[in-house]
Design an enzyme around this catalytic site. Sequence first.
Site, mmCIF file in Angstrom:
data_model
loop_
_atom_site.group_PDB
_atom_site.id
_atom_site.type_symbol
_atom_site.label_atom_id
_atom_site.label_comp_id
_atom_site.label_asym_id
_atom_site.label_seq_id
_atom_site.Cartn_x
_atom_site.Cartn_y
_atom_site.Cartn_z
ATOM 1 N N GLU A 92 55.652 40.844 42.325
ATOM 2 C CA GLU A 92 54.383 41.054 43.008
ATOM 3 C C GLU A 92 54.351 40.399 44.382
ATOM 4 O O GLU A 92 55.015 39.403 44.623
ATOM 5 C CB GLU A 92 53.245 40.509 42.145
ATOM 6 N N CYS A 105 51.936 36.543 50.354
ATOM 7 C CA CYS A 105 52.662 35.729 49.381
ATOM 8 C C CYS A 105 53.771 36.619 48.798
ATOM 9 O O CYS A 105 53.500 37.698 48.274
ATOM 10 C CB CYS A 105 51.669 35.294 48.305
ATOM 11 N N CYS A 112 62.004 33.449 36.671
ATOM 12 C CA CYS A 112 62.440 32.183 37.285
ATOM 13 C C CYS A 112 63.113 31.345 36.216
ATOM 14 O O CYS A 112 62.675 31.310 35.068
ATOM 15 C CB CYS A 112 61.251 31.431 37.877
ATOM 16 N N CYS A 116 58.840 25.920 34.624
ATOM 17 C CA CYS A 116 57.725 24.955 34.667
ATOM 18 C C CYS A 116 56.684 25.317 33.595
ATOM 19 O O CYS A 116 56.410 26.488 33.356
ATOM 20 C CB CYS A 116 57.079 24.960 36.045
ATOM 21 N N CYS A 119 53.504 27.518 34.508
ATOM 22 C CA CYS A 119 53.738 28.710 35.333
ATOM 23 C C CYS A 119 54.100 29.896 34.451
ATOM 24 O O CYS A 119 55.026 29.817 33.653
ATOM 25 C CB CYS A 119 54.857 28.429 36.326
ATOM 26 N N GLY A 166 59.408 33.346 41.317
ATOM 27 C CA GLY A 166 60.774 32.883 41.540
ATOM 28 C C GLY A 166 60.891 31.614 42.356
ATOM 29 O O GLY A 166 59.952 31.184 43.024
ATOM 30 N N GLU A 167 62.072 31.013 42.274
ATOM 31 C CA GLU A 167 62.381 29.799 43.034
ATOM 32 C C GLU A 167 63.266 30.219 44.220
ATOM 33 O O GLU A 167 64.453 30.509 44.045
ATOM 34 C CB GLU A 167 63.117 28.794 42.122
ATOM 35 N N SER A 198 58.337 27.570 49.527
ATOM 36 C CA SER A 198 57.822 26.656 48.510
ATOM 37 C C SER A 198 58.916 26.447 47.470
ATOM 38 O O SER A 198 59.489 27.409 46.962
ATOM 39 C CB SER A 198 56.586 27.272 47.860
ATOM 40 N N SER A 220 56.626 21.649 45.386
ATOM 41 C CA SER A 220 55.757 21.654 44.213
ATOM 42 C C SER A 220 55.979 20.361 43.441
ATOM 43 O O SER A 220 56.959 20.227 42.721
ATOM 44 C CB SER A 220 56.084 22.875 43.349
ATOM 45 N N LEU A 221 55.063 19.438 43.614
ATOM 46 C CA LEU A 221 55.270 18.087 43.070
ATOM 47 C C LEU A 221 54.712 17.974 41.651
ATOM 48 O O LEU A 221 55.440 17.663 40.720
ATOM 49 C CB LEU A 221 54.611 17.081 44.017
ATOM 50 N N HIS A 222 53.424 18.125 41.515
ATOM 51 C CA HIS A 222 52.745 18.226 40.217
ATOM 52 C C HIS A 222 52.735 16.976 39.346
ATOM 53 O O HIS A 222 52.080 16.967 38.291
ATOM 54 C CB HIS A 222 53.290 19.399 39.365
ATOM 55 N N ASN A 301 45.662 27.912 37.103
ATOM 56 C CA ASN A 301 45.253 29.251 36.699
ATOM 57 C C ASN A 301 45.739 29.433 35.257
ATOM 58 O O ASN A 301 46.930 29.620 35.029
ATOM 59 C CB ASN A 301 45.943 30.244 37.644
ATOM 60 N N CYS A 344 48.548 32.751 43.559
ATOM 61 C CA CYS A 344 49.985 32.523 43.593
ATOM 62 C C CYS A 344 50.353 31.710 42.361
ATOM 63 O O CYS A 344 49.611 30.854 41.924
ATOM 64 C CB CYS A 344 50.381 31.748 44.841
HETATM 65 N N1 SAH Z 1 59.128 28.420 42.691
HETATM 66 C C1 SAH Z 1 58.448 27.950 43.837
HETATM 67 C C2 SAH Z 1 57.526 28.963 44.468
HETATM 68 C C3 SAH Z 1 56.752 29.862 43.554
HETATM 69 S S1 SAH Z 1 55.454 29.106 42.636
HETATM 70 C C4 SAH Z 1 57.688 26.677 43.508
HETATM 71 O O1 SAH Z 1 57.575 26.334 42.352
HETATM 72 O O2 SAH Z 1 57.253 26.035 44.445
HETATM 73 C C5 SAH Z 1 54.214 28.852 43.869
HETATM 74 C C6 SAH Z 1 53.235 27.761 43.545
HETATM 75 O O3 SAH Z 1 52.350 28.164 42.486
HETATM 76 C C7 SAH Z 1 53.901 26.489 43.077
HETATM 77 O O4 SAH Z 1 53.351 25.373 43.703
HETATM 78 C C8 SAH Z 1 53.601 26.503 41.620
HETATM 79 O O5 SAH Z 1 53.682 25.236 41.091
HETATM 80 C C9 SAH Z 1 52.233 27.090 41.574
HETATM 81 N N2 SAH Z 1 51.840 27.580 40.252
HETATM 82 C C10 SAH Z 1 52.637 28.090 39.294
HETATM 83 N N3 SAH Z 1 51.932 28.439 38.209
HETATM 84 C C11 SAH Z 1 50.638 28.158 38.467
HETATM 85 C C12 SAH Z 1 49.424 28.311 37.743
HETATM 86 N N4 SAH Z 1 49.412 28.835 36.522
HETATM 87 N N5 SAH Z 1 48.291 27.909 38.326
HETATM 88 C C13 SAH Z 1 48.300 27.403 39.580
HETATM 89 N N6 SAH Z 1 49.411 27.242 40.320
HETATM 90 C C14 SAH Z 1 50.576 27.606 39.779
HETATM 91 FE FE1 SF4 Z 2 59.707 28.826 38.912
HETATM 92 FE FE2 SF4 Z 2 57.989 27.894 40.755
HETATM 93 FE FE3 SF4 Z 2 57.111 28.902 38.416
HETATM 94 FE FE4 SF4 Z 2 58.371 26.569 38.444
HETATM 95 S S1 SF4 Z 2 56.401 27.020 39.428
HETATM 96 S S2 SF4 Z 2 58.734 28.228 36.995
HETATM 97 S S3 SF4 Z 2 59.873 26.911 40.030
HETATM 98 S S4 SF4 Z 2 58.151 30.015 40.006
#
Ligand code: SAH
Ligand code: SF4
Length: 378
Positions: A92, A105, A112, A116, A119, A166-167, A198, A220-222, A301, A344
């Site tokens: 997408e 985006c 991926c 995570c 995600c 994807g990463e 990202s 993406s720290l989290h 989300n 996103c």
């Molecule tokens: N793989 C890369 C880029 C794609 S994810 C990365 O992880 O940075 C893009 C962003 O969306 C990242 O910061 C990710 O942590 C965040 N993200 C993933 N799943 C999410 C969700 N369910 N709710 C909010 N943000 C989310």
């Molecule tokens: Fe992959 Fe980014 Fe999702 Fe983590 S947050 S699973 S790195 S797309």
Amino acid sequence: MTTTNLLDFDLEGLVAWCGQLGEKRFRATQLFRWIHQKGVSDFSLMSDLAKSLREKLAAQATITPLPVLTQQMSADGTIKWLFDVGGGNAVEAVFIPETDRGTLCVSSQAGCAVGCRFCSTGHQGFSRNLTTGEITAQLWFAEHFLRKHLNTDERVISNVVMMGMGEPLQNYSALVPALRTMLDDHGYGLSRRRVTVSTSGVVPMMDRLSQDCPVALAVSLHAPNDPLRDHLVPLNRKYPLAELMQACQRYLEFAPRDFITFEYCMLDGVNDQPEHARQLIELVRQSGKGAWCKFNLIPFNPFPESGLKCSPRGTVLEFGRLLNEAGIVTTVRKTRGDDIDAACGQLAGDVQDRTRVERRIVLQRMADIQLAPGGQDD
Ligand code: SAH
Ligand code: SF4
């Protein structure tokens, strides 16, 4: 004879390919401009190219867009496209209009491998890397579709964020030519700071990106400590926080006057407590000098398989207040396109059930919806 998809090339790649046809650099540049600046995919319309070259191109090359499976428009102007990448996979792209910019985006992989917890792409697993052409095709399609839709010759997309599925740094060799096409003055002419990669923290590739194409970097720290980050972002076991922070500092050496954006997804009761904010402040202070980073708090989300909940609004605001008070510029991401599930990181939701996607592919073909730009907009 197999044909070459010209969306697979950045300008240098196209120059080399045209060289094999005996064509000079300026011809490749003209061709590149027809493709990316005008969105033309029919060689016969490229009026300033010699007829003999147009015929050669028609025989050996294509400008092949990704088939559009669905297009959803949100009440707030956000548009989400689902593209068919074959084999039952779809990716997408989302367009997010704002008063002063238009952001696209973009996805870099089908699925991926990082996995995570929060995600939905991660839960889906890894299918395959996108090619350069498939990454570039998302921007090519969206930009020229939007120009037609809005009836303008002006550029519509001013920013690109690699925050779709994807990463991106695990698909490095396909990513970099796509980034170069975005930045190229003969392509989309986006400035280095308006293209953001990202990453979940692929340290060696952050170093390579700083050398090859130092665009804006979001990490993406989290989580503020290794045990929690190991759990939420499994790649942390390979590249723990101390290494990640050093890689951020090295990146900034090659992208001076820039800052790193840390993305932080707010998960109820998991990473959103005042103690986590204090640990983050400490981590930022220890890792670099001055205001070298910003935080973007992302309301989670939710999706059922995650078993996680979004932090309450008050908790998100309080967390942001603590960081801001410590001098770390922190914003809370607005959620956009909620009605079409276009946030996103939430982009895989529709793709999880592959049979559903396949059914859509069939329906799409039956309906023969013509959404692809090109051919007639010169
Ligand atoms: N793989 C890369 C880029 C794609 S994810 C990365 O992880 O940075 C893009 C962003 O969306 C990242 O910061 C990710 O942590 C965040 N993200 C993933 N799943 C999410 C969700 N369910 N709710 C909010 N943000 C989310
Ligand atoms: Fe992959 Fe980014 Fe999702 Fe983590 S947050 S699973 S790195 S797309």
